[in-house]
Design an enzyme around this catalytic site. Structure first.
Site: not given
Lengths: 203, 256
Positions: B11, B130
């Site tokens: 990330d 998601d």
């Protein structure tokens, strides 16, 4: 000089990057038949649709490659670049391959031995039955893993240099004399892949 | 035999790899290019770099980061976060990515999937989903966008099918319920999506132990699994994780 043929299929960056990493500096990325004819080695990368190889014919590159191969220039086709060495592919039946190797490339079956088979075949799979006389796969062990991403594949024949098993055995490397191809992506197959590229560069 | 893939995820925020501690505090974990190489050397089958803030001004930083990371990375490399147009995707590919991951932008304009695929091939397009289901069944899990902030009213399984039909090469499925909990992947949800599509499904969210990977590759029918923070919690790297998986009978790339 190594000519890397650019026929607007997918991304050349990673192949060029890997060759540079192997200290190949005398390299051109080209669409010119003249440059292909002058080259000491030819690489045809490729990922994507077989249809894209139509451009090779349209630009006069098919004839240039045919002539280069005939005079002994080492040739390496990668992924769709391997498939192009065959007569054609059911992915784009109207587009002719080079026809250096007999037969057609076909899609993976949707069902194999009674079970659903996912397609594309994506990920790391092993090279098996490596032909001991293969110059391209010199030093690569049976069972070595390489990275694949494709939905069509070439059948196994006498020119097969390695097979991989997915929905049955298919040709993951082909080699006859100076003409070679790999269905996997050597530029994305870590140490094993770099070894294959180095073998080709050092031919 | 086709092996199960372990994908290391980085990330990135403002050009640096970050990791959340107890889901809030963000600490600096290092340089993305350096960490990408370290993960590949430690046996990861692929590396994913997600620009979690994807701010407009960060775009230049991201492309430079991608270029540096890709320069000597010889395993598949995916970049996601902030890819909204085919032009964005092209810039990321030119910088050295092999695949792009698209999420909110694909929901907003599903044609984007086919547009990127037309130029770079379906294998280069990962649609990230998601998913949140709370107490509902896996079939009723809902798609969220904007970093998990906005519900869309769309069902996950249906969206995965549409993404495939529009030419996605892979699905990256993150369970928001499991994410960060370290209690295991949502195997039921992963299996529901994996059975609904022909393309590979990458499971994400919830990894806390090697057994969780065994479960998601078995019961969850995942083709690949994403690991980020697990490497900070008892499993040192992909190679060690794979050694444990091999002992449990999971087919993995070893030696690597």
């Amino acid at each position: 000089m190594i000519a890397v043929i650019d026929y607007k299929a997918g991304n050349l960056t990673s192949v060029v990057k890997a060759l540079k990493f192997l200290d190949v500096h005398d390299m051109v990325v080209t669409q010119s038949p003249e440059e292909v004819l002058r080259a000491e080695k030819i690489v045809l990368p490729g990922v994507g649709h077989f249809q894209a190889t139509q451009l090779l014919k349209d630009l006069g590159l098919t004839e240039a490659v045919r002539e280069s191969i005939a005079k002994g220039t080492p040739f390496l086709g990668i992924c769709v670049g391997l498939q192009w060495l065959y007569e054609g592919s059911t992915e784009a039946p109207e587009t002719e391959g080079l026809g250096h190797f007999a037969s057609q490339c076909e899609r993976f079956p949707a069902v194999y031995q009674g079970a659903d088979l996912k397609s594309p075949h994506v990920g790391w799979n092993s090279l098996e039955q490596i032909r001991p006389d293969s110059r391209l796969l010199r030093g690569v062990a049976n069972g070595a893993f390489v990275y694949f991403t494709h939905s069509w594949r070439a059948p196994v024949s006498a020119d097969t240099a390695a097979v991989t098993n997915y929905g049955g055995a298919f040709t993951s490397a082909v080699e006859r004399g100076n003409v070679m191809g790999v269905q996997f992506h050597p530029e994305k197959s870590a140490e094993v892949g770099l070894r294959v590229l180095r073998n080709f560069v050092e031919l | 035999m086709l092996t199960k893939r372990i994908i290391a995820c980085l990330d990135v925020r403002g050009g640096r790899v970050v990791k959340g501690v107890q889901f809030v505090d963000i600490i600096d974990a290092g340089d993305p290019a350096e960490l990408a190489h370290r993960h590949a050397a430690a046996g990861a089958d692929e590396v994913v770099l997600l620009d979690i803030t994807a701010t407009h001004e960060g775009r230049g930083t991201l492309l430079e980061t991608v270029r540096r990371a890709a320069a000597k990375l010889f395993v598949p490399f995916t970049v996601g976060g902030g890819v909204r147009t085919a032009e964005d995707a092209e810039a990321v590919f030119t910088a050295g990515a092999d695949k792009v991951s698209i999420n909110s932008a694909a929901i907003a304009r599903p044609e984007l999937i086919g547009e990127i695929g037309a130029s770079f091939g379906a294998q280069a397009v990962i649609v990230a989903i998601d998913a949140r289901r709370g107490e509902r069944g896996a079939e009723d899990a809902e798609v969220y966008i904007s970093g998990g902030r906005k519900p869309t009213g769309r069902r996950v399984v249906e969206w995965a099918r549409e993404a495939e039909a529009r030419g996605a090469g892979e699905i990256l499925l993150t369970s928001m319920d499991a994410d960060g909990m370290r209690t295991g992947f949502d195997c039921e949800l992963t299996a529901a999506v994996s059975e609904a599509v022909q393309i590979p499904v990458i499971a994400s969210g919830g990894a806390g132990s090697a057994q969780h990977f065994v479960d998601v590759f078995g019961r969850g029918k995942a083709d690949a699994a994403l690991a980020a923070s697990i490497f900070h919690f008892g499993v040192t790297d992909s190679r060690e994780l794979k050694a444990q998986l091999a002992q449990s009978g999971v087919s993995v790339r070893l030696p690597c």
